[in-house]
Design an enzyme around this catalytic site. Structure first.
Site, mmCIF file in Angstrom:
data_model
loop_
_atom_site.group_PDB
_atom_site.id
_atom_site.type_symbol
_atom_site.label_atom_id
_atom_site.label_comp_id
_atom_site.label_asym_id
_atom_site.label_seq_id
_atom_site.Cartn_x
_atom_site.Cartn_y
_atom_site.Cartn_z
ATOM 1 N N PRO A 263 -86.994 6.479 -4.870
ATOM 2 C CA PRO A 263 -87.944 6.195 -3.779
ATOM 3 C C PRO A 263 -87.453 5.051 -2.916
ATOM 4 O O PRO A 263 -86.972 4.030 -3.412
ATOM 5 C CB PRO A 263 -89.228 5.838 -4.537
ATOM 6 C CG PRO A 263 -89.142 6.641 -5.792
ATOM 7 C CD PRO A 263 -87.682 6.652 -6.157
ATOM 8 N N ARG A 264 -87.588 5.196 -1.612
ATOM 9 C CA ARG A 264 -86.887 4.338 -0.672
ATOM 10 C C ARG A 264 -87.375 2.897 -0.631
ATOM 11 O O ARG A 264 -86.717 2.033 -0.075
ATOM 12 C CB ARG A 264 -86.973 4.945 0.731
ATOM 13 C CG ARG A 264 -86.087 6.155 0.913
ATOM 14 C CD ARG A 264 -86.145 6.637 2.339
ATOM 15 N NE ARG A 264 -87.477 7.038 2.726
ATOM 16 C CZ ARG A 264 -87.963 8.264 2.554
ATOM 17 N NH1 ARG A 264 -87.236 9.184 1.987
ATOM 18 N NH2 ARG A 264 -89.191 8.566 2.931
ATOM 19 N N GLN A 265 -88.562 2.597 -1.231
ATOM 20 C CA GLN A 265 -89.059 1.232 -1.162
ATOM 21 C C GLN A 265 -88.067 0.226 -1.747
ATOM 22 O O GLN A 265 -88.060 -0.943 -1.360
ATOM 23 C CB GLN A 265 -90.404 1.108 -1.898
ATOM 24 C CG GLN A 265 -91.603 1.615 -1.102
ATOM 25 C CD GLN A 265 -91.807 3.108 -1.264
ATOM 26 O OE1 GLN A 265 -90.861 3.847 -1.481
ATOM 27 N NE2 GLN A 265 -93.050 3.557 -1.166
ATOM 28 N N ASP A 311 -93.170 -4.374 -9.759
ATOM 29 C CA ASP A 311 -91.945 -3.695 -9.318
ATOM 30 C C ASP A 311 -91.014 -4.651 -8.603
ATOM 31 O O ASP A 311 -89.794 -4.660 -8.824
ATOM 32 C CB ASP A 311 -92.289 -2.532 -8.387
ATOM 33 C CG ASP A 311 -93.120 -1.469 -9.079
ATOM 34 O OD1 ASP A 311 -93.450 -1.665 -10.265
ATOM 35 O OD2 ASP A 311 -93.438 -0.454 -8.444
#
Length: 501
Positions: A263-265, A311
């Site tokens: 996921p690009r985050q 995260d």
């Protein structure tokens, strides 16, 4: 004073000066080997950026401070009369120096003087003429032509929540680790203009058909703008942060590009690493706890993405990290307690994730509102998550893997009781059920769409893998991998506080 890169941004300095109710002094961090006795040394409050003390060329051993004043100052018109007062007090010519003047107005007159850090190189020249400046400019220009800046490439790694999640958003405690299986990589190259390059797959602007557009958009979910907005938001927030914190950035432009298999985050964390290296921003300028808050703020304030602090913390610290987000800590210091842990002897974790996580459920549902309302069931559950995390920390430290597996199952059961089956979604539930059939502990490592497991029986683990390969499991286990913890490969031979973080 001559800046080494010829890109000193005086406009940014003036904006910072005008935003403060006082004078301004530029300072930098002494390099290794530089003596404090050759500079004016300043003590700067990290919150207000006010200079609380000025020591003009102190003798060796007088102070441990390493922030030195550069011969660059901004004074308000109302402060100029202090120059005459200072000259009157100092009849001897050798005492009439700018350093002594600032020492006087800061230490004795208590005038508000603020500091702005200069992360770039510079050369103190003294009493020289135009020819000297021209010589130095030619020297720096030749250096740039002979040694062009090399591209900066940084990676950030995916994380799995081993225990306590999702209590990180509810003043709880968690344990998470980065894994080398998945990553985001950002490359920064100095350039004439500032350019953000679209990813050929993640930032499509052309489609084969309307059906192709539909399929890609469905896979990507609600994030239609790909990774470019993540790069742009991080750069914008970085400039805003540095301006507010009194860090004078150079007027250098760059080109950013990214690649990712997760996921690009996570791209934002890698982008921040590149920007810090490019502009010589140090650990003291942007400490790890502040860095984690910075990345979370990019998501929540700039992009309006719902995210948790866990995260970002583990992606900044890397490795295996114990995190305490108690309300008292968050209120008092603005961040939690983050403790790196030894990960040299971890058991073999596995990860399964859905090819299409669209049925992973609305994981967060109305739990946050119930928690804010003080609903006893939710409040107690978050306290229980924190208790499980403390027990898991003890199990990890004692290498009690059976106990750790038991706690992972308890974590999932507690989450299920609060969020319910409808919220977690059939895909997540089925992955956990299949894992349990083979004697493996299993829980959700994040917000949904994946399961992290621990199977201590190697024979059963092989059977679980083989079962995954059968057609009847593929529809649930879209992908199945054995986790390779990030930092394990690097630090297995030398685990200590510095190497883990």
């Amino acid at each position: 004073m001559l800046c080494a890169d010829q890109n000193f941004d005086i406009a940014q300095v003036l904006r910072f000066f005008r935003s403060k109710p006082g004078e301004l002094a530029i300072y930098y961090e002494l390099e290794e080997g530089e003596k404090s006795s050759s500079r004016g040394i300043v003590e700067v409050c990290p919150e207000t950026h006010r200079i609380s003390r000025f020591l003009e060329k102190p003798q060796e051993g007088v102070t441990a401070l390493r922030l030195a004043s550069v011969v660059f100052y901004c004074l308000r018109k109302a402060t100029l009369p202090y120059l005459s007062d200072f000259l009157t007090l100092q009849p001897q010519a050798q005492d009439r120096t700018f350093g002594r003047f600032w020492e006087w107005i800061i230490n004795e007159e208590k005038l508000p003087v603020f500091g702005m850090k200069l992360p770039t190189g510079f050369q103190l020249i003294g009493q020289v003429g135009l020819s000297d400046y021209t010589k130095w400019l030619a020297h720096y220009s030749a250096q740039q032509q002979q040694c062009p800046a090399k591209p900066i490439t940084c990676r950030s790694y995916a994380r799995v929540g081993l225990m306590g999640n999702p209590s990180d958003g509810f003043n709880g405690k968690t344990i998470a680790m980065t894994i080398s299986n998945f990553w985001a990589e950002v490359t920064l190259m100095e350039s004439q203009a500032l350019v953000l390059l679209p990813h050929p797959l993640n930032d499509p602007t052309e489609f084969g058909s309307l059906q192709d557009l539909y399929c890609i958009s469905r896979k990507e979910g609600s994030v239609y703008l790909g990774g470019l907005r993540l790069l742009q938001a991080t750069c914008k927030k970085f400039y805003q942060f540095c301006s507010k914190q009194g860090i004078a950035l150079t007027k250098q432009n760059f080109t950013l590009k990214y690649d990712t298999n997760i996921p690009r985050q996570v791209v934002m964390s890698a982008t921040l690493k590149c920007l810090m290296k490019f502009y010589n921003i140090t650990e003291s300028d942007l400490p790890k706890p502040t860095r984690a808050n910075f990345i979370l703020n990019v998501e929540t304030d700039e992009l309006f993405i719902t995210a948790g602090l866990q995260d970002r913390v583990v992606q900044v610290y890397e490795g295996l990290v114990y995190m305490d987000f108690s309300k008292q800590l968050m209120d008092e210091q603005g961040y939690g307690d983050y403790i790196p842990m030894d990960m040299s002897s971890l058991p073999p974790f596995w990860l399964a994730y859905l090819s299409d996580p669209s049925d992973s459920g609305r994981i967060h549902s109305n739990v946050r509102q119930r928690w804010l309302n003080g609903e006893a069931e939710v409040v107690e559950a978050m306290k229980s998550f924190a208790g499980l995390t403390d027990q898991a920390r003890v199990a990890l430290q004692g290498m009690d893997w059976s106990r750790l597996a038991q706690l992972m199952d308890e974590n999932f059961a507690l989450r299920l009781s609060v969020y319910t089956e409808d919220c977690l979604g059939p895909g997540n539930l089925k992955m956990v059920q299949l894992a349990r059939q083979f004697g493996s502990a299993a829980k959700l490592p994040g917000s949904g769409g994946a399961v992290v497991g621990l199977c201590l029986d190697q024979v059963r683990l092989v059977r679980l893998i083989l079962s995954h390969l059968k057609q009847d499991c593929v529809s649930y286990f879209g992908h199945f991998i054995l986790i390779v913890p990030y930092k394990w490969l690097i630090d297995a031979q030398a685990i200590n506080c510095n190497s883990v973080i």
